[in-house]
Design an enzyme around this catalytic site. Sequence first.
Site, PDB file in Angstrom:
ATOM      1  N   ASP B 120       0.847  -1.191   0.000  1.00 47.29           N
ATOM      2  CA  ASP B 120       0.000   0.000   0.000  1.00 47.29           C
ATOM      3  C   ASP B 120       0.884   1.241   0.000  1.00 47.29           C
ATOM      4  OD1 ASP B 120      -2.134   1.609  -0.067  1.00 47.29           O
ATOM      5  OD2 ASP B 120      -3.022   0.944   1.822  1.00 47.29           O
ATOM      6  N   ALA B 230     -12.073   6.503   8.331  1.00 47.92           N
ATOM      7  CA  ALA B 230     -12.266   7.948   8.499  1.00 47.92           C
ATOM      8  C   ALA B 230     -12.907   8.093   9.870  1.00 47.92           C
ATOM      9  CB  ALA B 230     -13.166   8.497   7.409  1.00 47.92           C
ATOM     10  N   GLU B 231     -12.388   9.006  10.682  1.00 50.16           N
ATOM     11  CA  GLU B 231     -12.933   9.161  12.032  1.00 50.16           C
ATOM     12  C   GLU B 231     -13.235  10.622  12.337  1.00 50.16           C
ATOM     13  OE1 GLU B 231     -11.032   5.499  14.699  1.00 50.16           O
ATOM     14  OE2 GLU B 231     -10.264   7.510  15.035  1.00 50.16           O
ATOM     15  N   THR B 405      -6.535   2.687  16.500  1.00 57.13           N
ATOM     16  CA  THR B 405      -7.356   1.693  15.843  1.00 57.13           C
ATOM     17  C   THR B 405      -8.779   2.012  16.222  1.00 57.13           C
ATOM     18  OG1 THR B 405      -7.256   0.316  17.767  1.00 57.13           O
ATOM     19  CG2 THR B 405      -5.585  -0.010  16.121  1.00 57.13           C
ATOM     20  N   MET B 406      -9.702   1.344  15.561  1.00 49.00           N
ATOM     21  CA  MET B 406     -11.117   1.538  15.835  1.00 49.00           C
ATOM     22  C   MET B 406     -11.378   1.641  17.345  1.00 49.00           C
ATOM     23  SD  MET B 406     -13.916  -1.044  14.337  1.00 49.00           S
ATOM     24  CE  MET B 406     -13.521  -2.349  15.493  1.00 49.00           C
ATOM     25  N   HIS B 429       4.098   4.476  13.489  1.00 47.71           N
ATOM     26  CA  HIS B 429       2.998   4.883  12.606  1.00 47.71           C
ATOM     27  C   HIS B 429       1.619   4.594  13.181  1.00 47.71           C
ATOM     28  CE1 HIS B 429       2.296   0.733  11.586  1.00 47.71           C
ATOM     29  NE2 HIS B 429       1.471   1.023  10.625  1.00 47.71           N
ATOM     30  N   LYS B 505     -15.678   2.779   8.500  1.00 51.49           N
ATOM     31  CA  LYS B 505     -14.696   1.775   8.078  1.00 51.49           C
ATOM     32  C   LYS B 505     -15.223   0.902   6.957  1.00 51.49           C
ATOM     33  CE  LYS B 505     -11.977  -0.668  10.728  1.00 51.49           C
ATOM     34  NZ  LYS B 505     -10.633  -0.165  10.550  1.00 51.49           N
TER      35      LYS B 505
END
Lengths: 156, 506
Positions: B120, B230-231, B405-406, B429, B505
Site C-alpha cells: 500500500d 475515516a474518524e 485503531t477503531m 505509525h 470503516k
Amino acid sequence: MEEAVELTPEELELPPCKYEYLDHPADVQIHAWGDSLREAFEQAAVALYGYMTEIDKVDITGRQEIEADGHDIESLLYNFLDECLYVFSAEEFFVARKVVVTEFDKEAFSIKATLYGEEFSLEKHPQGTEVKAITYASMQVYDSGQQHELFVIIDI
Amino acid sequence: MVVRQYNEELKYLERLSPQCWRIKKGFQPNMNVEGIFYVNDHLEKLMFEELRNSCRPGSIGGFLPGMKQIANVAALPGIVGKSVGLPDVHSGYGFAIGNMAAFDMDNPKAVVSPGGVGFDINCGVRLLRTNLTEADVLPIKEQLAQSMFDHIPVGVGSKGIIPMTARDLEEALEMGMDWSLREGYIWAEDKEHCEEYGRMAQADPATVSMRAKKRGLPQLGTLGAGNHYAEIQVVDEIYDKWAASKMGIEEKGQVCVMIHSGSRGFGHQVATDALVAMEKAMKRDDIDTNDRQLACARIHSKEGQDYLKSMSAAANFAWVNRSSMTFLSRQAFAKQFQLSPDDLDMHVIYDVSHNIAKIEQHWVDGKLRTLLVHRKGSTRAFPPHHPLIPVDYQLTGQPVLIGGTMGTCSYVLTGTEQGMMETFGSTCHGAGRALSRAKSRRNLDYTDVLIKLQEQGISIRVASPKLVMEEAPESYKNVTDVVDTCHAAGISKKCIKLRPIAVIKG
C-alpha cells in the site's frame, strides 16, 4: 454485462473445502491442500475469494479463463493468485465460487484455469476484507508422495 | 532462516537502554549492519513472544518474527547505519511492519526494495481540524457519521464516485494534489501541509502497467478496507500547548477529522509488478537476500529507477485519493451544519506517508550523505528548522500523525533532533497488531465489540462485520504504549491526544 452461459451439471458441482486461514499478526496465511498440487492450487484460489466475501453467497452463473506462468513453483503460485486477485479487482470484478485448473505444467511452470462464479455486487455479496496483494513471505509449497499442500501469506 | 533454540537466539540480543535493544550481527546470515528496536516493557514481551513462537526447528508452515525480519533487512546491500524497528514493530512480509532502513545513493550496489515500502504505497494519515466543539457535534453525531459513510465509498469492491476517465487518471498520477487543486477538490493551502506538497516529481505514469491503471481507476476516491478508516475525533489532551496552537488546536473538545487510506489497488499492483520484475533482475545482478519477499534492485538499475518512478505515481495516487475523501468529508460536514467548509475552518493540519521510500539528506558519521530512506509502517518525523517542512511548522517540528485503531485514541507528535540523529528522522505509525486476524475472528464477537464501542460513546458505520472483529482494539498493541515509548526514547514528542466519537470503516 456478462453473457448468459450454458453450464453443465458437472461445472456447477461444488468442490469440498480443503483450506484454512492460519494466524499471522498483520495479514492472513492461507493453508491449502489436496490430493494433488493442482487441487491445492485450486483451493488456495478459492480461499483468496473466501476472504473477500462470504463464498456461499456466490452463485455460479459465468466463467472466466485465466493463465499464468513463472520460473519456479513459487513464482507460478504467486502469479496464479495475482491473476485471480486481478479479475476481482478490475473490470469484470469477478468473484469465483469454484476454481478448476485445466492445464498444469510443473516443468515449464505454466497454468491455465477456469474460474466459476459471477460479478461481485455490493447488493448481493457481503463485504469481507480486502486482499491487497499476494506475498512471497514464508511461502511454502510441498509436493511429494502423499503431501500436497501450500502456505501463502496474503496482504490485508 | 537460521533456526536455533530460543536461548541461543537471545545471545544475539542486547539491551541498550530501557527503551532500546540491539540485534547483533550473526542473528541472521550476511548482516551488513546491526539492527535496533525500540520497545517498552509491555511491547518487549510481545516481541520476544513472537520470536519464541518461531523457534520450533523442523515444523512446517509458520512465518518469520519481526526481529528476524529487521535482521534480514540489515543484510541488504548498501544499507547505512542500522535497520531500525519502531515501537509498533511486528512481523510483516519482507520488512517488518514498523521497520525503516536507509541506503546509500552513492553506493552503486545499494538497493531499493518494494518490500521496504509495502504494497500500500503512500498509505498515510491526514488530519483536518474544525472550529466545532464536541458539544456542537453530539446532537447530530449519528446523522454526521451516516452522512460521512454515505459520502465516502468504503470496503472491498466499492467504487469511487468522483468522475474519472483514463486520461484524468494519467494526469492525476503525474500531478498528484496539483490535479486535485486544478479540478477544484481541494484548497491551495492543503498542499502546503502535506509531505512533498502532495506531489512527487519523479512520477512517470509511462512506467506503470496497464493492469495497475485498470485496478486503480475504479478505486480512486475510495477508503478501502483493513485498518483504513475515516474518524470524527475530539481533542482529549494537549501536551504541548504552543505547538498545538501552531496547528490551530486551541482547546480540549475541539473536533477533528482523521482519514487513513492509501493508494488502493493501484499501489498494490505497482508493488506486485515491481516485485516480479526485480526477481528477474536479482538473478542478473547476482543479488542475494535472506527472504524472497525482500526482492530488490540496484537503485540505479533500470528496474530500480522504474520502480521509483512508478512508486512516485502511486504516491501521487494516494494523495489524490486522500484529497478526494477530504473533499467528501468537507461536503458531509457542510451539509449537516449548513455552513461552508471554509466557515467551519476545515483546514488540513498535516498529511503523512507511512509506507514510502524517499531520497533525503542525513548526517552519517559526520558527513552529509544522500540516502534512499525506506519507511514501512514508519512515519517521517523531521525536527524544527528542517528545510523540507512547511513554514508554519518550522519552529515546532513536523507534525506526526499516529492513527489509533477503531475505538482507541490517536496522537499528534512532533519531530525531534534526536530522532533525526538516531532513526533518520523516523518514528512509529500506529498501534501495530498484537493478535492475528484469524484469532480475532475466533475469539471476539461482533456484537460485543459494537456494544463496547457504543458504551464508549463511539458511533460506528462499517461495511463488513468480520472486519469489526479483526480490527477490534483488543487485536492491537496499545497505541499509548507505542507513543509513550517514542516520547521516552526521544525520537518524537507528544503534542496532542485525540479520541474518536465516530468511526467509518470498510
